[in-house]
Design a protein around this motif. Sequence first.
Motif, PDB file in Angstrom:
ATOM      1  N   GLY A  52      52.419   8.769  -0.438  1.00  0.00           N
ATOM      2  CA  GLY A  52      51.367   8.425  -1.427  1.00  0.00           C
ATOM      3  C   GLY A  52      49.962   8.285  -1.039  1.00  0.00           C
ATOM      4  N   ALA A  53      49.364   7.637  -2.036  1.00  0.00           N
ATOM      5  CA  ALA A  53      47.837   7.615  -1.693  1.00  0.00           C
ATOM      6  C   ALA A  53      47.338   6.800  -0.520  1.00  0.00           C
ATOM      7  CB  ALA A  53      47.337   6.683  -3.045  1.00  0.00           C
ATOM      8  N   SER A  54      48.130   6.034  -0.158  1.00  0.00           N
ATOM      9  CA  SER A  54      47.944   5.375   1.048  1.00  0.00           C
ATOM     10  C   SER A  54      47.796   6.231   2.316  1.00  0.00           C
ATOM     11  CB  SER A  54      48.749   4.203   1.447  1.00  0.00           C
ATOM     12  OG  SER A  54      50.167   4.723   1.529  1.00  0.00           O
ATOM     13  N   TYR A  55      48.598   7.139   2.344  1.00  0.00           N
ATOM     14  CA  TYR A  55      48.828   8.319   3.611  1.00  0.00           C
ATOM     15  C   TYR A  55      47.312   9.101   3.603  1.00  0.00           C
ATOM     16  CZ  TYR A  55      50.826  11.755   6.404  1.00  0.00           C
ATOM     17  OH  TYR A  55      51.045  12.625   7.646  1.00  0.00           O
ATOM     18  N   GLY A  56      46.963   9.483   2.197  1.00  0.00           N
ATOM     19  CA  GLY A  56      45.736  10.084   1.783  1.00  0.00           C
ATOM     20  C   GLY A  56      44.363   9.415   2.365  1.00  0.00           C
ATOM     21  N   ASP A  57      44.543   7.944   2.034  1.00  0.00           N
ATOM     22  CA  ASP A  57      43.576   7.029   2.647  1.00  0.00           C
ATOM     23  C   ASP A  57      43.491   7.039   4.038  1.00  0.00           C
ATOM     24  OD1 ASP A  57      42.814   6.205   0.194  1.00  0.00           O
ATOM     25  OD2 ASP A  57      44.317   4.601   0.263  1.00  0.00           O
ATOM     26  N   ALA A  58      44.444   6.918   4.923  1.00  0.00           N
ATOM     27  CA  ALA A  58      44.518   7.045   6.111  1.00  0.00           C
ATOM     28  C   ALA A  58      44.031   8.271   6.777  1.00  0.00           C
ATOM     29  CB  ALA A  58      45.983   6.909   6.644  1.00  0.00           C
ATOM     30  N   PHE A  59      44.196   9.212   6.222  1.00  0.00           N
ATOM     31  CA  PHE A  59      43.598  10.838   6.511  1.00  0.00           C
ATOM     32  C   PHE A  59      41.893  10.667   6.489  1.00  0.00           C
ATOM     33  CE2 PHE A  59      41.656  14.910   5.462  1.00  0.00           C
ATOM     34  CZ  PHE A  59      42.163  15.693   6.943  1.00  0.00           C
ATOM     35  N   LEU A  60      41.483  10.204   5.340  1.00  0.00           N
ATOM     36  CA  LEU A  60      40.322  10.042   4.687  1.00  0.00           C
ATOM     37  C   LEU A  60      39.307   9.098   5.946  1.00  0.00           C
ATOM     38  CD1 LEU A  60      40.274   9.828   1.000  1.00  0.00           C
ATOM     39  CD2 LEU A  60      39.368  11.718   2.461  1.00  0.00           C
ATOM     40  N   ALA A  61      40.117   8.038   6.295  1.00  0.00           N
ATOM     41  CA  ALA A  61      39.785   7.012   7.337  1.00  0.00           C
ATOM     42  C   ALA A  61      39.300   7.857   8.492  1.00  0.00           C
ATOM     43  CB  ALA A  61      40.448   5.931   7.523  1.00  0.00           C
ATOM     44  N   GLY A  62      40.583   8.924   8.948  1.00  0.00           N
ATOM     45  CA  GLY A  62      40.256   9.568  10.178  1.00  0.00           C
ATOM     46  C   GLY A  62      39.146  10.459  10.142  1.00  0.00           C
ATOM     47  N   LEU A  63      38.901  11.249   9.134  1.00  0.00           N
ATOM     48  CA  LEU A  63      38.054  12.139   8.570  1.00  0.00           C
ATOM     49  C   LEU A  63      36.786  11.573   8.957  1.00  0.00           C
ATOM     50  CD1 LEU A  63      37.926  15.484   8.103  1.00  0.00           C
ATOM     51  CD2 LEU A  63      37.725  14.795   5.547  1.00  0.00           C
ATOM     52  N   ALA A  64      36.434  10.618   8.254  1.00  0.00           N
ATOM     53  CA  ALA A  64      35.103   9.772   8.288  1.00  0.00           C
ATOM     54  C   ALA A  64      34.775   9.204   9.480  1.00  0.00           C
ATOM     55  CB  ALA A  64      35.183   8.683   7.166  1.00  0.00           C
ATOM     56  N   THR A  65      35.705   9.051  10.322  1.00  0.00           N
ATOM     57  CA  THR A  65      35.291   8.395  11.639  1.00  0.00           C
ATOM     58  C   THR A  65      35.141   9.427  12.866  1.00  0.00           C
ATOM     59  OG1 THR A  65      37.467   7.674  12.242  1.00  0.00           O
ATOM     60  CG2 THR A  65      35.773   6.057  11.235  1.00  0.00           C
ATOM     61  N   GLY A  66      35.674  10.780  12.429  1.00  0.00           N
ATOM     62  CA  GLY A  66      35.896  11.771  13.602  1.00  0.00           C
ATOM     63  C   GLY A  66      37.146  11.504  14.437  1.00  0.00           C
ATOM     64  N   VAL A  67      37.909  10.434  13.908  1.00  0.00           N
ATOM     65  CA  VAL A  67      39.329  10.702  14.579  1.00  0.00           C
ATOM     66  C   VAL A  67      40.294  11.832  14.415  1.00  0.00           C
ATOM     67  CG1 VAL A  67      41.387   9.209  14.897  1.00  0.00           C
ATOM     68  CG2 VAL A  67      39.163   8.041  14.845  1.00  0.00           C
ATOM     69  N   VAL A  68      39.971  12.286  13.009  1.00  0.00           N
ATOM     70  CA  VAL A  68      40.797  13.442  12.954  1.00  0.00           C
ATOM     71  C   VAL A  68      39.539  14.596  12.890  1.00  0.00           C
ATOM     72  CG1 VAL A  68      41.718  14.854  11.049  1.00  0.00           C
ATOM     73  CG2 VAL A  68      42.193  12.380  11.207  1.00  0.00           C
ATOM     74  N   PRO A  69      39.798  15.768  13.647  1.00  0.00           N
ATOM     75  CA  PRO A  69      38.701  16.770  13.802  1.00  0.00           C
ATOM     76  C   PRO A  69      38.051  17.156  12.423  1.00  0.00           C
ATOM     77  CG  PRO A  69      40.825  17.450  14.693  1.00  0.00           C
ATOM     78  CD  PRO A  69      41.057  15.997  14.113  1.00  0.00           C
ATOM     79  N   GLY A  70      39.000  17.665  11.192  1.00  0.00           N
ATOM     80  CA  GLY A  70      38.427  18.174  10.321  1.00  0.00           C
ATOM     81  C   GLY A  70      39.540  18.417   9.329  1.00  0.00           C
ATOM     82  N   ILE A  71      39.000  18.890   8.048  1.00  0.00           N
ATOM     83  CA  ILE A  71      39.996  18.981   7.015  1.00  0.00           C
ATOM     84  C   ILE A  71      41.055  19.925   7.127  1.00  0.00           C
ATOM     85  CG2 ILE A  71      38.809  20.980   5.788  1.00  0.00           C
ATOM     86  CD1 ILE A  71      40.241  17.791   3.976  1.00  0.00           C
ATOM     87  N   ASP A  72      41.072  20.957   8.090  1.00  0.00           N
ATOM     88  CA  ASP A  72      42.066  21.747   8.523  1.00  0.00           C
ATOM     89  C   ASP A  72      43.224  21.089   9.064  1.00  0.00           C
ATOM     90  OD1 ASP A  72      40.738  23.941   7.358  1.00  0.00           O
ATOM     91  OD2 ASP A  72      39.966  24.593   9.558  1.00  0.00           O
ATOM     92  N   SER A  73      43.172  19.943   9.768  1.00  0.00           N
ATOM     93  CA  SER A  73      44.161  19.334  10.213  1.00  0.00           C
ATOM     94  C   SER A  73      45.119  18.713   9.232  1.00  0.00           C
ATOM     95  CB  SER A  73      43.876  18.076  11.034  1.00  0.00           C
ATOM     96  OG  SER A  73      42.695  18.160  11.860  1.00  0.00           O
ATOM     97  N   LEU A  74      44.773  18.538   8.024  1.00  0.00           N
ATOM     98  CA  LEU A  74      45.595  17.824   6.860  1.00  0.00           C
ATOM     99  C   LEU A  74      46.675  19.001   6.635  1.00  0.00           C
ATOM    100  CD1 LEU A  74      45.621  15.934   4.669  1.00  0.00           C
ATOM    101  CD2 LEU A  74      44.382  17.392   3.243  1.00  0.00           C
ATOM    102  N   ARG A  75      46.463  20.097   6.652  1.00  0.00           N
ATOM    103  CA  ARG A  75      47.716  21.159   6.491  1.00  0.00           C
ATOM    104  C   ARG A  75      48.191  21.575   7.532  1.00  0.00           C
ATOM    105  NH1 ARG A  75      45.630  25.246   1.413  1.00  0.00           N
ATOM    106  NH2 ARG A  75      45.483  23.534  -0.040  1.00  0.00           N
TER     107      ARG A  75
END
Length: 510
Positions: free
Chosen positions: A441-464
């Motif tokens: 649910g939404a909390s999983y999307g929140d975790a992704f947004l937290a990673g995207l905002a801080t650069g821990v997740v390299p980019g939006i392509d990591s989502l899919r």
Amino acid sequence: MAELLMGIDIGTYSSKGVLCLPDGTVLAVREVEHGLSLPRPGWAEHDPEEVWWCDCATICRDLLRQAGATGREVRALAVSGIGPALLPADADGRPLRPAILYGIDTRASEEIAWLNSTYGADELYSLSGMHLTSQAVGPKLLWLRRHEPEVYARTRYVYSCSSYLVYRLTGEYVLDYHTASHFNPLFDPRRLEWSPRFAEPICDLGLLPRLAWPTEVVGVVHSRAAGETGLAEGTPVTAGTIDAVAEAISVGVVSPGDLMLMYGTTLFFILVQEALVPNPKMWVTAYALPGTYALAGGMSTTGAITRWARDNLARDLLERELAGGERAYAALSWEAESSPPGAKGLLLLPYFQGERTPIHDPEARGVLAGLTLSHTRGDIYRAIMEGTAYGVRHNVETMRQTGAQPGRLVAVGGGTKSPLWLQVVSDVTGLPQEVPELTIGASYGDAFLAGLATGVVPGIDSLRSQWVRGIRVVAPNPELASLYSEGYELYLQLYERTRDVVHALGKIAG
């Protein structure tokens, strides 16, 4: 030291949190239930301290405990919540009354009528790209000013759910662009800024927060919040957003043409678009990512009706569940499966708390037509599922009327646990639905947004490529197309022919 990502979401009846690794691997999940206050017909409220903040702090601590982690290992946090909500607070940020919730709270009907009469519905629409409805915060602010002037006079901050959590965590006063879009007629979605055009009778624009994208870090956890949550002081926090947006992100709804169907207490739609294209019967908003927009909609009571049926029509099943037996919802679904498509001639209008899109009728009420002595509880439960599915079709057809073409449909939310409900929606709409294997649910999307905002997740392509996994498809049964097309036409007629009656009944109840 691990770089963990945390997401917290506050829902209508429950709150949920998740702790993840940067590749989307889930380390801990925590959910807590809470109440919903319905003090008068058409009113819906939450206690911001007992529900919003206490749930957030509790879930933070529990996630760390479950994962055996410390607050210092959390690299970033993002929050989301029901919205748009209205919470006035004093100069010290203390709530002045319970929070007035989103479109299920219809108390500002007279204020909507006054604004439309004073300025003209078309003029208001020309700014916001959507008509005033029970979803809009502007009329609720006017209601507050008219009906609780002493509260309005003391108001220095105007929060929604996520912005209040961000304030409690960081001390920052900020709101995301998507939620701000629902503050009409105070927000200009083309310029992405607050607008003074219709503000004078509603509120001083100086009361409203600064704006940011959900992908931006807006502050860090301060010492008091660190003590209450277990997070480390200095942990980055993003701007937050409405739960439906975070849920859409959680399943990869980021490209133009992607449509999310969120099965929850309410049912929410988000269709990603490249440009702002107004539709008078839907909502047009900024989306989560810079440069994107959304055509959105929402049904007021979908999962709420299944809960109503469980609590009022199936207490025996609920007692059996509480005693350790089968879940009441699963048992009800089994009963509904024994009812044929069409529910033996039953037809339900799912307007138990008014309706949002596309009819925008806060005075609408539920109708169950066609009852006979031969009908069973299973027939009624199937009619509930079919009625909500007709509402989905009504929204999708309305989107198409202005040229918006949903492409990839993704189903999320608690309702996806019901295979029957998913199948009924696909059969009624004629559309396949993708259901990811992991639908926290939404909390999983929140975790992704937290990673995207801080650069821990390299980019939006990591989502899919990493976060969204194991998609299955629910395909419609073409043999039922004719039956459900006929049912859909009757659904539309039933509303038109009973509208005046239920409006009168609502006045009696009020």
